[in-house]
Design an enzyme around this catalytic site. Structure first.
Site, PDB file in Angstrom:
ATOM      1  N   ASP A   1       0.841  -1.204   0.000  1.00  0.00           N
ATOM      2  CA  ASP A   1       0.000   0.000   0.000  1.00  0.00           C
ATOM      3  C   ASP A   1       0.876   1.254   0.000  1.00  0.00           C
ATOM      4  OD1 ASP A   1      -2.344   1.404  -0.001  1.00  0.00           O
ATOM      5  OD2 ASP A   1      -3.149   0.507   1.818  1.00  0.00           O
TER       6      ASP A   1
ATOM      7  N   HIS B   1      -8.384  -2.215   8.129  1.00  0.00           N
ATOM      8  CA  HIS B   1      -7.340  -1.498   7.374  1.00  0.00           C
ATOM      9  C   HIS B   1      -7.723  -0.018   7.351  1.00  0.00           C
ATOM     10  CE1 HIS B   1      -4.602  -1.303   3.687  1.00  0.00           C
ATOM     11  NE2 HIS B   1      -5.332  -0.223   3.502  1.00  0.00           N
TER      12      HIS B   1
ATOM     13  N   HIS C   1      -6.759   4.116   6.971  1.00  0.00           N
ATOM     14  CA  HIS C   1      -5.867   5.183   6.512  1.00  0.00           C
ATOM     15  C   HIS C   1      -6.036   6.372   7.446  1.00  0.00           C
ATOM     16  CE1 HIS C   1      -4.213   3.868   2.545  1.00  0.00           C
ATOM     17  NE2 HIS C   1      -5.069   2.893   2.812  1.00  0.00           N
TER      18      HIS C   1
ATOM     19  N   CYS D   1      -4.021   6.647  -1.725  1.00  0.00           N
ATOM     20  CA  CYS D   1      -4.994   5.935  -2.543  1.00  0.00           C
ATOM     21  C   CYS D   1      -5.242   6.782  -3.777  1.00  0.00           C
ATOM     22  CB  CYS D   1      -6.296   5.710  -1.780  1.00  0.00           C
ATOM     23  SG  CYS D   1      -7.544   4.878  -2.775  1.00  0.00           S
TER      24      CYS D   1
ATOM     25  N   ASN E   1      -1.472   4.780   5.340  1.00  0.00           N
ATOM     26  CA  ASN E   1      -2.077   3.894   6.324  1.00  0.00           C
ATOM     27  C   ASN E   1      -1.704   4.390   7.711  1.00  0.00           C
ATOM     28  OD1 ASN E   1      -1.303   2.007   3.861  1.00  0.00           O
ATOM     29  ND2 ASN E   1      -3.050   1.149   4.941  1.00  0.00           N
TER      30      ASN E   1
HETATM   31 ZN    ZN Z   1      -5.041   1.017   1.802  1.00  0.00          ZN
END
Ligand code: ZN
Length: 308
Positions: free
Chosen positions: A17, A208, A210, A241, A250
């Protein structure tokens, strides 16, 4: 008193990521060095990369090579994000034993990009599940933006449940709820986590978050309160993203480790080793990191230095 778990499992996702959002392309050797550092620091789950098309995500083009070089690491689950059946094929070829699919909880996003509802997307993963199982690969799924999307705002919980059930219908029970848009807030996280744990007790859940609006750590706390114990995080707070304006990385791994260390929650990860590794990212990627702990240090180190 807060009801917190005695231990949690972190999946380090910075190499996937994080790096997929960086302009600097690290060499395979540099990535391997970071991976070995993460393994040495004690992570039991690491997202190594993704099997997306290398033209679309050039930063992840060497994921196959990383799996080949690392081989099996006892006690460590090395996972990759996959878009479709081609991803499972690549996993089989390079020796990757754990893959993760993804679908957007946003109907609008899914219809616009794939011309399918999220449930239709997930139903189409049945062949991925079969090939993974035939090859002894563990397959999991993720739902992005179940806490809200930039297109329609809050997603009705029935719609999220219906995607969870679509995953369960194809035999996937390990599911990650991914706040890619950074729109989750703690009260809502606590509610949704409690709801899914109660409604689908047989499933394994990952969260998950951010840190787009500064709520990453608070959301982890809210999920822990609801009994969740598996979280993705990214060293140095790497990440972003491409679909989401202003998206931040993240939630930062060393910040989570520090929270856990100070709260008596076991992670199995050596925070000192991880801090050193995160610090090295500044040089490798040539920019500062979104990490409170890199900036301020651990509170216990501060106390030690004052006492001298
Ligand atoms: Zn992510």
């Amino acid at each position: 008193m807060l009801k917190l778990p005695s231990s949690i499992t972190l999946c380090e996702v910075g190499l996937r990521d994080g790096l997929q959002n960086e302009d600097t392309l690290l060499t395979t050797e540099q990535k391997l060095e970071l991976l070995r550092g993460l393994i040495d620091a004690g992570f039991s789950v690491i997202e190594v990369g993704s099997f997306m098309h290398p033209k679309r995500v050039p930063q992840m083009a060497d994921t196959d090579q990383l799996f080949k070089e690392l081989g099996d690491v006892p006690g460590v689950e090395l996972r990759a994000l996959i878009p479709n059946l081609r991803g499972v094929k690549r996993a089989v070829e390079c020796g990757c034993r754990k893959v993760k699919l993804n679908v957007s909880a946003s109907r609008m996003h899914n219809l616009k990009n794939l011309n399918m509802t999220p449930e239709q997307s997930v139903a189409g993963f049945a062949d991925c599940v079969k090939m993974a199982h035939d090859n002894n690969i563990v397959i999991s799924g993720s739902i992005s933006m179940p806490f809200g999307s930039p297109w329609e705002g809050r997603i009705p919980q029935e719609q999220v449940d219906s995607i969870i059930e679509a995953y369960m219908n194809v035999g996937i029970t390990e599911i990650s709820l991914s706040d890619a848009s950074g729109m989750a807030v703690p009260s809502q996280v606590n509610e949704i986590c409690s709801h899914v744990r109660e409604k689908y007790p047989e499933n394994t859940w990952w969260l998950h978050f951010h840190n787009t609006r500064g709520l990453g750590i608070a959301n982890i706390m809210a999920a822990m309160e609801a009994g969740m114990t598996r979280f993705d995080s990214s060293f140095g707070g790497l990440g972003g993203c491409p679909f989401v304006p202003g998206a931040a990385g993240n939630v930062c791994t060393e910040d989570v480790l520090h929270l856990c260390e100070e709260s008596g929650i076991e992670t199995g990860v050596d925070i000192v080793k991880l801090i050193a590794l995160s610090r090295s990212l500044r040089t490798l990627l040539n920019h500062g990191m979104e990490s409170y702990i890199l900036r301020a240090g651990r509170s216990r180190d501060l106390i030690a230095s004052q006492a001298k």
